[in-house]
Design a protein around this motif. Structure first.
Motif, PDB file in Angstrom:
ATOM      1  N   GLY A 139       0.780  -1.232   0.000  1.00  0.00           N
ATOM      2  CA  GLY A 139       0.000   0.000   0.000  1.00  0.00           C
ATOM      3  C   GLY A 139       0.807   1.274   0.000  1.00  0.00           C
ATOM      4  O   GLY A 139       0.305   2.321   0.419  1.00  0.00           O
ATOM      5  N   VAL A 140       2.052   1.240  -0.464  1.00  0.00           N
ATOM      6  CA  VAL A 140       2.874   2.445  -0.543  1.00  0.00           C
ATOM      7  C   VAL A 140       2.510   3.205  -1.812  1.00  0.00           C
ATOM      8  O   VAL A 140       2.702   2.702  -2.924  1.00  0.00           O
ATOM      9  N   THR A 141       1.986   4.409  -1.674  1.00  0.00           N
ATOM     10  CA  THR A 141       1.611   5.224  -2.827  1.00  0.00           C
ATOM     11  C   THR A 141       2.856   5.889  -3.397  1.00  0.00           C
ATOM     12  O   THR A 141       3.465   6.749  -2.756  1.00  0.00           O
ATOM     13  N   LEU A 142       3.226   5.499  -4.605  1.00  0.00           N
ATOM     14  CA  LEU A 142       4.396   6.070  -5.262  1.00  0.00           C
ATOM     15  C   LEU A 142       4.027   7.321  -6.047  1.00  0.00           C
ATOM     16  O   LEU A 142       4.774   8.298  -6.052  1.00  0.00           O
ATOM     17  N   LEU A 143       2.895   7.279  -6.720  1.00  0.00           N
ATOM     18  CA  LEU A 143       2.417   8.402  -7.526  1.00  0.00           C
ATOM     19  C   LEU A 143       0.934   8.579  -7.269  1.00  0.00           C
ATOM     20  O   LEU A 143       0.204   7.592  -7.111  1.00  0.00           O
ATOM     21  N   GLU A 163      12.781   6.414  -9.511  1.00  0.00           N
ATOM     22  CA  GLU A 163      13.531   5.366  -8.824  1.00  0.00           C
ATOM     23  C   GLU A 163      13.119   5.292  -7.356  1.00  0.00           C
ATOM     24  O   GLU A 163      13.066   6.316  -6.664  1.00  0.00           O
ATOM     25  N   TYR A 164      12.847   4.084  -6.887  1.00  0.00           N
ATOM     26  CA  TYR A 164      12.397   3.863  -5.519  1.00  0.00           C
ATOM     27  C   TYR A 164      13.174   2.711  -4.877  1.00  0.00           C
ATOM     28  O   TYR A 164      13.608   1.776  -5.556  1.00  0.00           O
ATOM     29  N   TYR A 165      13.325   2.825  -3.557  1.00  0.00           N
ATOM     30  CA  TYR A 165      13.842   1.719  -2.759  1.00  0.00           C
ATOM     31  C   TYR A 165      12.695   1.272  -1.853  1.00  0.00           C
ATOM     32  O   TYR A 165      12.364   1.938  -0.861  1.00  0.00           O
ATOM     33  N   LEU A 166      12.074   0.145  -2.197  1.00  0.00           N
ATOM     34  CA  LEU A 166      10.906  -0.322  -1.459  1.00  0.00           C
ATOM     35  C   LEU A 166      11.340  -1.094  -0.229  1.00  0.00           C
ATOM     36  O   LEU A 166      12.298  -1.882  -0.258  1.00  0.00           O
ATOM     37  N   ALA A 167      10.616  -0.867   0.867  1.00  0.00           N
ATOM     38  CA  ALA A 167      10.945  -1.522   2.134  1.00  0.00           C
ATOM     39  C   ALA A 167      10.799  -3.033   2.010  1.00  0.00           C
ATOM     40  O   ALA A 167      10.033  -3.525   1.169  1.00  0.00           O
ATOM     41  N   PRO A 168      11.538  -3.795   2.830  1.00  0.00           N
ATOM     42  CA  PRO A 168      11.397  -5.255   2.806  1.00  0.00           C
ATOM     43  C   PRO A 168       9.946  -5.666   3.015  1.00  0.00           C
ATOM     44  O   PRO A 168       9.182  -5.016   3.721  1.00  0.00           O
ATOM     45  N   SER A 227      10.504   1.981   6.106  1.00  0.00           N
ATOM     46  CA  SER A 227      10.179   3.089   5.218  1.00  0.00           C
ATOM     47  C   SER A 227      10.655   2.799   3.803  1.00  0.00           C
ATOM     48  O   SER A 227      11.772   2.313   3.599  1.00  0.00           O
ATOM     49  N   SER A 228       9.821   3.125   2.844  1.00  0.00           N
ATOM     50  CA  SER A 228      10.247   3.115   1.444  1.00  0.00           C
ATOM     51  C   SER A 228      10.827   4.488   1.109  1.00  0.00           C
ATOM     52  O   SER A 228      10.592   5.465   1.817  1.00  0.00           O
ATOM     53  N   MET A 229      11.594   4.553   0.019  1.00  0.00           N
ATOM     54  CA  MET A 229      12.291   5.793  -0.333  1.00  0.00           C
ATOM     55  C   MET A 229      12.157   6.077  -1.826  1.00  0.00           C
ATOM     56  O   MET A 229      12.011   5.156  -2.633  1.00  0.00           O
ATOM     57  N   GLU A 230      12.233   7.353  -2.144  1.00  0.00           N
ATOM     58  CA  GLU A 230      12.349   7.781  -3.538  1.00  0.00           C
ATOM     59  C   GLU A 230      13.645   8.552  -3.700  1.00  0.00           C
ATOM     60  O   GLU A 230      13.960   9.436  -2.900  1.00  0.00           O
ATOM     61  N   THR A 231      14.423   8.217  -4.719  1.00  0.00           N
ATOM     62  CA  THR A 231      15.672   8.931  -4.987  1.00  0.00           C
ATOM     63  C   THR A 231      15.361  10.295  -5.567  1.00  0.00           C
ATOM     64  O   THR A 231      14.652  10.417  -6.565  1.00  0.00           O
ATOM     65  N   PHE A 412      17.227  11.197  -0.386  1.00  0.00           N
ATOM     66  CA  PHE A 412      16.082  10.317  -0.575  1.00  0.00           C
ATOM     67  C   PHE A 412      14.877  10.852   0.194  1.00  0.00           C
ATOM     68  O   PHE A 412      15.010  11.279   1.343  1.00  0.00           O
ATOM     69  N   LYS A 413      13.725  10.808  -0.434  1.00  0.00           N
ATOM     70  CA  LYS A 413      12.476  11.122   0.254  1.00  0.00           C
ATOM     71  C   LYS A 413      11.994   9.869   0.977  1.00  0.00           C
ATOM     72  O   LYS A 413      11.977   8.781   0.401  1.00  0.00           O
TER      73      LYS A 413
END
Length: 892
Positions: A139-143, A163-168, A227-231, A412-413
């Motif tokens: 459920g991580v909203t990227l856009l 580009e994203y780094y998604l959490a485990p 946490s997930s991240m966006e570069t 990273f956000k």
């Protein structure tokens, strides 16, 4: 005089990168086909091998598990800026919610996700009507309500990558859901997934806590494992662009030059490591070794540094937390308390008394530190916010040197844990961008006849100025609307669409419409403003002779005024001449992609009714040459001359090292060094410039061109051009500045005609003082003069390999200025000696370490006839034969 842009123009140009990482020119190496990666060409029915790098892109259909209504489409236009047709020329569109499901190789580690977008023209789909959301994993909203068309327009590029780094994840699969907004559709061109090594295994420190030496135990760490991240940004400080294929760990990241983000005029210096850099325990996937082999520091000016910061500014989305990863590797210091500094993020102390040698215990040892900061709105109406990073020397420890350094920076956000959201608002074009686009932001239609199918090819888009930092390109082409009188409003467009030719052909290669006349690449033309001939005539009062400020090349240079009060220099070719087309094209191709404080800015061009016209920033104080010889306007002081030489050296050093490819100017001379009203030097005239896409050979084989008196003899003999050819020409400029005489003067005795030859002979005979400008007598310290002369001599070495780089030249000139301002400051001279330093032949066993520190600092940021002077030092002939000449003393 004033320029056409404010001093923060570069920051505005790159502000859109705050939302999207500019991964232009990204390619995909064979590691993409490894067991820990998956690359999909969306909309493709078969596996496709990308011949450019050997990678194989798989079709995406088998990964769609929820698909009520998707369509495979092919782009109608292949933009010339695309690095490959794969994956951009096919797309999958969704008119209802659809979900991909991908297997995860390791659900306990982060997943690197890249989404490729090419918002071009697709059959039966209006890309400007595409708005959609993308949700990943749990459920991580990227856009959210995202418009790729607006994003590309704001970024001024044809394609982009998120580009994203998604959490485990606790699941063995990853779901990726596309949700079209109401009455809209979603699309995607390519998807990459890479199973990540433990890149973020330590919780970062919250900036503002534990930063002071008195309260270190109070440091607060922020858990980021969930946490997930966006570069947002990835920068190689003080170094050049690092492409994905040169990244480490098979992660295919792009690392960009940092210079466009530097705040103010304090650019610091870019330094190359003078010691062998190895990972020494740091995992190689953290960053490529090239990141740790260069850095940016403040330089050797102690008195200035202690009252200044080295600062970068970034535009980011408000109401998010950001992780900043600092990459450090000090390749100079050999003991603790030599270089100690503080780190501030948005005026909060992130780290105090950073002593890298004390941290690592050895020289040239990479290390990283992570910090987080919350960025909030300044006001409720703000859609973007600034993120400041500042480094300041710490004076509490009385360190040996007053300096700072930084090798690399990633930003990273972080997702909001409560909302699991990474989506920011759609980007908007800044006021500065709107001004450059002349308020024509609405899509414009250009219709070209496709003879092969007897159908009309419809091209739509919105024109915009390019982002210099990443060599990015315009989303689509736009044509200039003309009224019957030819007085249509200004817009931006490829040059060939405004040629006199009435025949327009459709290119079978790219689908781009091409007309007769000059051939300019789309990205170059779209990064410039197009002027109608009517606008040019209005600006120059119909080319009134009273506005002539120079005669050069194939025509005259006029002073003009556009947009009401903006002064410009208008360079007009002789309409009756058919020569100069190559120089005209080269000037646009080069300068449209370059923005630097010490390069003259190209504003735009006009190719209308047989005219070839270039429009530049107006340089109120003219050329360097006209301030050197008798009859000059103002006698330059020695400090002014040094500062002008330093500025020109910075511009040339940027050309050699700051762009993606080495750019060789090939016509460095005092008439091509212009001065604005504040005496800031800017290198101009790029009509003869050459760029080397592959400088591994060390040279570019080319027909010899340049200006006699400045021409590199090795280049003349071998017809092999290198950046050291510019160094030779600049050495001649240095002697011209010192001696205030023409580089060629046939009225003198034979041995004195060539300034370069005569100056070298006098230097060898210890008689150079006899030919130095009399205006400088008793006004220059001997130490400063020795350093300047030594630098000029080394530039004129007969063989290029024996000449210093422009970075070394720049450092020596800055040191000469320091010796002039502070004659007693001999830090950079090693053991207190003021003699010359051979930067190219260093016996490391015979000099102390402080000398090495100083010596390795450097900064980032033939025509058919020769120049001949009569007895009055005026140009007699020669410059008329080169188009790329903005100002010539003859015209003043």
């Amino acid at each position: 005089m004033r320029t056409t842009s404010n001093r923060n123009r570069n920051h505005i140009l790159v502000s859109f990168a705050t939302i999207f990482l500019l991964l232009s020119n990204a390619t995909h190496a064979e590691n993409n086909n490894g067991p820990n990666s998956l690359v999909l060409s969306c909309g493709s029915s078969d596996a496709i091998k990308d011949e450019s790098d050997g990678s194989t892109w798989q079709p995406d259909a088998k990964y769609l598990v929820v698909d009520d209504k998707s369509t495979s489409v092919k782009a109608e236009i292949q933009d010339p800026s695309l690095p490959s047709v794969i994956p951009y020329m096919t797309a999958r569109t969704f008119q209802s919610q659809s979900t991909y499901q991908f297997p995860l190789q390791n659900s306990t580690s982060r997943t690197l996700l890249r989404l490729h977008f090419y918002p071009s023209s697709y059959p039966n789909f209006n890309i400007s009507n595409s708005y959609f959301s993308v949700v990943a994993g749990g459920g991580v909203t990227l856009l959210n309500n995202f418009s790729a068309s607006l994003a590309a327009e704001a970024l001024s590029q044809a394609y982009f990558i998120k580009e994203y780094y998604l959490a485990p994840s606790q699941f063995p699969t990853l779901n990726l859901t596309f949700k079209p907004s109401d009455n809209s559709f979603a699309f995607i061109n390519g998807i990459e997934l890479i199973s990540m090594p433990p890149l973020f295994d330590t919780d970062p420190t919250l900036a503002g806590t534990g930063g002071s030496d008195d309260d270190f135990d109070a440091a607060v760490t922020i858990p980021i494992q969930s946490s997930s991240m966006e570069t947002m940004f990835r920068l190689n400080m003080g170094g050049q662009y690092i492409s994905p294929t040169n990244d480490s760990g098979g992660l295919m990241r792009s690392w960009y030059d940092d210079s466009l983000y530097i705040y103010g005029a304090a650019n610091g210096v870019a330094v190359e490591a003078n010691a062998t850099v190895g990972y020494k325990g740091l995992p190689s996937y953290i960053a490529p070794i090239d990141v740790y082999s260069t850095y940016r520091s403040m330089g050797a000016f102690k008195d200035v540094n202690k009252n200044a910061n080295l600062t970068w500014i970034f535009q980011v989305d408000p109401n998010f937390m950001y992780l900043l990863r600092f990459h450090w590797c000090d390749s100079e210091m050999t003991k603790p308390n030599q270089r100690v500094f503080d780190v501030f993020i948005n005026n909060k102390t992130a780290a105090s008394q950073v002593d890298l040698y004390a941290w690592t215990g050895s020289i040239a040892t990479p290390t990283i530190k992570d910090y987080v900061v919350q960025v909030n709105n300044k006001s409720a109406g703000d859609s973007q916010q600034q993120l400041w990073v500042a480094l300041h020397p710490n004076d509490k420890t009385k360190a040996e040197f007053v300096d700072v350094l930084l090798n690399g920076l990633e930003i990273f956000k972080l997702s909001d844990n409560a909302k699991s959201n990474l989506a920011g608002p759609n980007p908007t074009i800044s006021d500065m961008m709107k001004k450059y686009q002349q308020a024509q932001l609405a899509p414009i239609t250009f219709q070209a006849q496709d003879k092969s199918s007897n159908s009309n090819l419809l091209i739509t888009g919105a024109a915009a100025i390019g982002v210099a930092a990443a060599a990015v390109f315009l989303f689509a082409y736009s044509n200039k609307k003309r009224d019957p009188k030819g007085e249509g409003a200004t817009t931006w467009l490829p040059i060939s669409w405004n040629s006199n030719s009435t025949t327009i052909k459709s290119s079978s290669v790219s689908g781009r419409s091409q007309g007769g006349g000059t051939s300019i690449s789309t990205d170059a033309a779209c990064n410039c403003r197009y002027f109608s001939l009517t606008e040019i005539k209005n600006a120059t009062k119909n080319f009134d002779e009273s506005n002539v400020i120079g005669v050069g090349g194939f025509g005259k240079v006029y002073k003009g005024v556009v947009d009401g009060d903006t002064k410009v220099a208008v360079k007009r070719s002789n309409p009756s001449s058919e020569q100069g087309v190559n120089e005209f094209q080269t000037e646009i191709e080069m300068l449209s992609r370059l923005r630097h404080r010490h390069l003259v800015s190209l504003i735009g061009f006009c190719e209308d009714n047989g005219e070839m016209i270039l429009v530049y920033d107006y340089m109120g104080l003219g050329t360097l040459r006209e301030h050197l010889y008798k009859g000059n306007k103002i006698t330059l002081s020695w400090k002014q001359r040094l500062e002008i030489c330093i500025g020109a050296a910075r511009g040339l050093h940027y050309l050699h090292t700051g762009a993606k490819y080495t750019i060789i100017h090939r016509d460095v001379k005092t008439t091509n060094i212009l001065l604005d009203d504040k005496w800031v030097a800017k290198v101009s005239d790029f009509g003869l410039s050459k760029t080397g896409p592959n400088m591994n050979q060390g040279h570019v084989s080319t027909v010899v061109k340049g200006s006699f008196g400045y021409l590199d003899p090795e280049y003349f003999r071998r017809q092999q051009l290198t950046e050291k050819s510019d160094v030779y020409s600049f050495g001649v400029v240095l002697f011209e500045v010192l001696c205030a005489r023409p580089v060629l003067n046939p009225s003198l005795p034979k041995e004195q005609v060539s300034l370069a030859d005569w100056a070298l002979r006098c230097a060898r005979n210890k008689t150079l003082g006899d030919i130095i400008d009399p205006q400088l007598k008793d006004k220059v310290s001997q130490e400063c003069l020795n350093k300047f002369i030594d630098t000029a001599e080394k530039c004129l070495a007969d063989h290029g390999v024996d000449r210093p780089s422009m970075g070394d030249v720049l450092w020596n000139l800055e040191f000469a200025l320091q010796l002039h301002d502070n004659p007693e400051d001999k830090r950079a001279a090693g053991s207190g000696k003021t003699g010359s330093v051979d930067l190219d032949h260093i016996d490391q066993d015979k000099i102390d370490h402080n000398s090495l520190i100083a010596m390795h600092r450097n900064t980032l940021n033939l025509v058919d006839d020769d120049d001949v002077f009569d007895d009055d030092d005026a140009i007699k002939k020669g410059d008329e034969d080169i188009f790329s000449q903005i100002v010539n003393p003859k015209g003043r």
